[in-house]
Write a protein that holds these residues in place. Structure first.
Motif, PDB file in Angstrom:
ATOM      1  N   ALA A  44     115.077  79.660  68.877  1.00 52.87           N
ATOM      2  CA  ALA A  44     113.962  79.113  69.684  1.00 52.87           C
ATOM      3  C   ALA A  44     112.787  79.739  69.774  1.00 52.87           C
ATOM      4  O   ALA A  44     112.530  80.803  69.692  1.00 52.87           O
ATOM      5  CB  ALA A  44     114.771  79.025  71.158  1.00 52.87           C
ATOM      6  N   PRO A  45     111.865  79.129  69.444  1.00 49.43           N
ATOM      7  CA  PRO A  45     110.386  79.477  69.364  1.00 49.43           C
ATOM      8  C   PRO A  45     109.829  80.175  70.659  1.00 49.43           C
ATOM      9  O   PRO A  45     110.449  79.597  71.773  1.00 49.43           O
ATOM     10  CB  PRO A  45     109.462  78.403  68.767  1.00 49.43           C
ATOM     11  CG  PRO A  45     110.248  77.151  69.439  1.00 49.43           C
ATOM     12  CD  PRO A  45     111.714  77.506  69.508  1.00 49.43           C
ATOM     13  N   THR A  46     109.121  81.066  70.698  1.00 46.55           N
ATOM     14  CA  THR A  46     108.431  81.617  71.915  1.00 46.55           C
ATOM     15  C   THR A  46     107.009  81.624  71.577  1.00 46.55           C
ATOM     16  O   THR A  46     106.408  81.013  70.700  1.00 46.55           O
ATOM     17  CB  THR A  46     108.819  83.093  71.947  1.00 46.55           C
ATOM     18  OG1 THR A  46     108.103  83.937  70.811  1.00 46.55           O
ATOM     19  CG2 THR A  46     110.340  83.365  71.862  1.00 46.55           C
ATOM     20  N   ALA A  47     106.208  81.752  72.817  1.00 46.99           N
ATOM     21  CA  ALA A  47     104.707  81.827  72.475  1.00 46.99           C
ATOM     22  C   ALA A  47     104.098  82.546  71.550  1.00 46.99           C
ATOM     23  O   ALA A  47     103.220  82.453  70.733  1.00 46.99           O
ATOM     24  CB  ALA A  47     104.119  82.108  73.821  1.00 46.99           C
ATOM     25  N   THR A  48     104.842  83.871  71.311  1.00 44.00           N
ATOM     26  CA  THR A  48     104.254  84.806  70.400  1.00 44.00           C
ATOM     27  C   THR A  48     104.663  84.558  69.130  1.00 44.00           C
ATOM     28  O   THR A  48     104.045  84.739  68.072  1.00 44.00           O
ATOM     29  CB  THR A  48     104.792  86.294  70.958  1.00 44.00           C
ATOM     30  OG1 THR A  48     104.517  86.376  72.327  1.00 44.00           O
ATOM     31  CG2 THR A  48     104.248  87.390  70.011  1.00 44.00           C
ATOM     32  N   TYR A  49     105.865  83.926  68.829  1.00 43.40           N
ATOM     33  CA  TYR A  49     106.727  83.578  67.569  1.00 43.40           C
ATOM     34  C   TYR A  49     106.911  82.269  67.546  1.00 43.40           C
ATOM     35  O   TYR A  49     108.256  81.920  68.044  1.00 43.40           O
ATOM     36  CB  TYR A  49     107.611  84.611  67.391  1.00 43.40           C
ATOM     37  CG  TYR A  49     107.421  86.052  67.369  1.00 43.40           C
ATOM     38  CD1 TYR A  49     106.650  86.540  66.383  1.00 43.40           C
ATOM     39  CD2 TYR A  49     107.908  86.760  68.480  1.00 43.40           C
ATOM     40  CE1 TYR A  49     106.267  87.768  66.568  1.00 43.40           C
ATOM     41  CE2 TYR A  49     107.529  88.369  68.359  1.00 43.40           C
ATOM     42  CZ  TYR A  49     106.777  88.766  67.464  1.00 43.40           C
ATOM     43  OH  TYR A  49     106.467  90.129  67.394  1.00 43.40           O
ATOM     44  N   PRO A  50     106.105  81.221  67.271  1.00 44.59           N
ATOM     45  CA  PRO A  50     106.564  79.776  67.300  1.00 44.59           C
ATOM     46  C   PRO A  50     107.512  79.517  66.100  1.00 44.59           C
ATOM     47  O   PRO A  50     108.269  78.472  66.090  1.00 44.59           O
ATOM     48  CB  PRO A  50     105.107  79.229  66.887  1.00 44.59           C
ATOM     49  CG  PRO A  50     104.173  80.125  66.456  1.00 44.59           C
ATOM     50  CD  PRO A  50     104.722  81.561  66.976  1.00 44.59           C
TER      51      PRO A  50
ATOM     52  N   LEU B  54     119.488  89.988  65.670  1.00 39.44           N
ATOM     53  CA  LEU B  54     118.236  90.406  64.906  1.00 39.44           C
ATOM     54  C   LEU B  54     117.392  89.086  64.837  1.00 39.44           C
ATOM     55  O   LEU B  54     117.698  88.365  64.197  1.00 39.44           O
ATOM     56  CB  LEU B  54     118.847  91.068  63.732  1.00 39.44           C
ATOM     57  CG  LEU B  54     117.707  92.106  62.991  1.00 39.44           C
ATOM     58  CD1 LEU B  54     117.110  93.157  64.178  1.00 39.44           C
ATOM     59  CD2 LEU B  54     118.197  92.644  61.721  1.00 39.44           C
ATOM     60  N   LEU B  55     116.301  89.354  65.384  1.00 36.13           N
ATOM     61  CA  LEU B  55     115.301  88.248  65.207  1.00 36.13           C
ATOM     62  C   LEU B  55     114.136  88.671  64.174  1.00 36.13           C
ATOM     63  O   LEU B  55     113.659  89.671  63.809  1.00 36.13           O
ATOM     64  CB  LEU B  55     114.317  88.145  66.626  1.00 36.13           C
ATOM     65  CG  LEU B  55     115.239  87.733  67.723  1.00 36.13           C
ATOM     66  CD1 LEU B  55     114.159  87.723  68.791  1.00 36.13           C
ATOM     67  CD2 LEU B  55     115.692  86.327  67.351  1.00 36.13           C
ATOM     68  N   PHE B  56     113.767  87.748  63.335  1.00 33.93           N
ATOM     69  CA  PHE B  56     112.871  87.576  62.288  1.00 33.93           C
ATOM     70  C   PHE B  56     111.851  86.494  62.368  1.00 33.93           C
ATOM     71  O   PHE B  56     111.836  85.638  62.745  1.00 33.93           O
ATOM     72  CB  PHE B  56     113.506  87.270  61.036  1.00 33.93           C
ATOM     73  CG  PHE B  56     114.697  88.234  60.510  1.00 33.93           C
ATOM     74  CD1 PHE B  56     114.300  89.241  59.428  1.00 33.93           C
ATOM     75  CD2 PHE B  56     116.110  88.073  60.783  1.00 33.93           C
ATOM     76  CE1 PHE B  56     115.346  89.968  59.139  1.00 33.93           C
ATOM     77  CE2 PHE B  56     116.838  88.881  60.665  1.00 33.93           C
ATOM     78  CZ  PHE B  56     116.839  89.947  59.531  1.00 33.93           C
ATOM     79  N   ALA B  57     110.438  87.233  62.263  1.00 36.63           N
ATOM     80  CA  ALA B  57     109.388  86.160  62.150  1.00 36.63           C
ATOM     81  C   ALA B  57     108.353  86.603  61.162  1.00 36.63           C
ATOM     82  O   ALA B  57     108.609  87.465  60.233  1.00 36.63           O
ATOM     83  CB  ALA B  57     108.409  86.486  63.546  1.00 36.63           C
ATOM     84  N   PRO B  58     107.468  85.655  60.793  1.00 36.05           N
ATOM     85  CA  PRO B  58     106.629  85.879  59.715  1.00 36.05           C
ATOM     86  C   PRO B  58     105.759  87.244  60.215  1.00 36.05           C
ATOM     87  O   PRO B  58     105.438  87.317  61.022  1.00 36.05           O
ATOM     88  CB  PRO B  58     105.675  84.555  59.780  1.00 36.05           C
ATOM     89  CG  PRO B  58     106.461  83.536  60.426  1.00 36.05           C
ATOM     90  CD  PRO B  58     107.324  84.408  61.354  1.00 36.05           C
TER      91      PRO B  58
END
Length: 127
Positions: A85-91, A103-107
């Protein structure tokens, strides 16, 4: 415009007018880019990519120690990494269960102020 060759630039030659646009579609799939290093100790090191984006593990737990033992073949991250699920910080966000921990991964370009890891050792000991 013709075909494209991987690893090269694609020339766009034209006389541009106001309002002209160029639309580029990129193949957005998950993959591991293996470290280009001939030393045996680095043969199983890689980074997770989503299309052209480098994904980083956000605030990985200290116990991760850069060794990533996914619940599937390391070279097929789409089998063990899923959209979160996207967040404001990590869409754009992905998650994986690694040794019982989410474990979460983002660009990488989105990460500001959090610790992160981008290179992982996919050499997992037998359990």
């Amino acid at each position: 415009m013709g075909g494209m060759t991987p690893g090269t630039f694609f020339p766009v030659s034209r006389n541009w007018s106001e309002g002209d646009t160029l639309v580029v579609y990129l193949h957005m799939s998950l993959r591991v880019e293996w470290l280009n290093d001939n030393r045996p100790a680095f043969a199983t090191m890689g980074a997770i990519m989503y299309g052209p984006l480098l994904l980083a593990a956000i605030s990985p737990p200290p116990t991760l120690n850069t060794t990533l033992c996914p619940a599937g073949p390391p070279d097929h991250p789409s089998m063990w990494l899923s959209r979160a699920a996207p967040t404001a910080t990590y869409p754009l966000l992905f998650s994986a269960s690694i040794r019982g921990q989410e474990l979460l991964f983002a660009p990488l370009y989105r990460i500001m102020g959090d610790s992160y890891t981008v290179y992982f050792n996919f050499s997992c000991p037998a359990l």
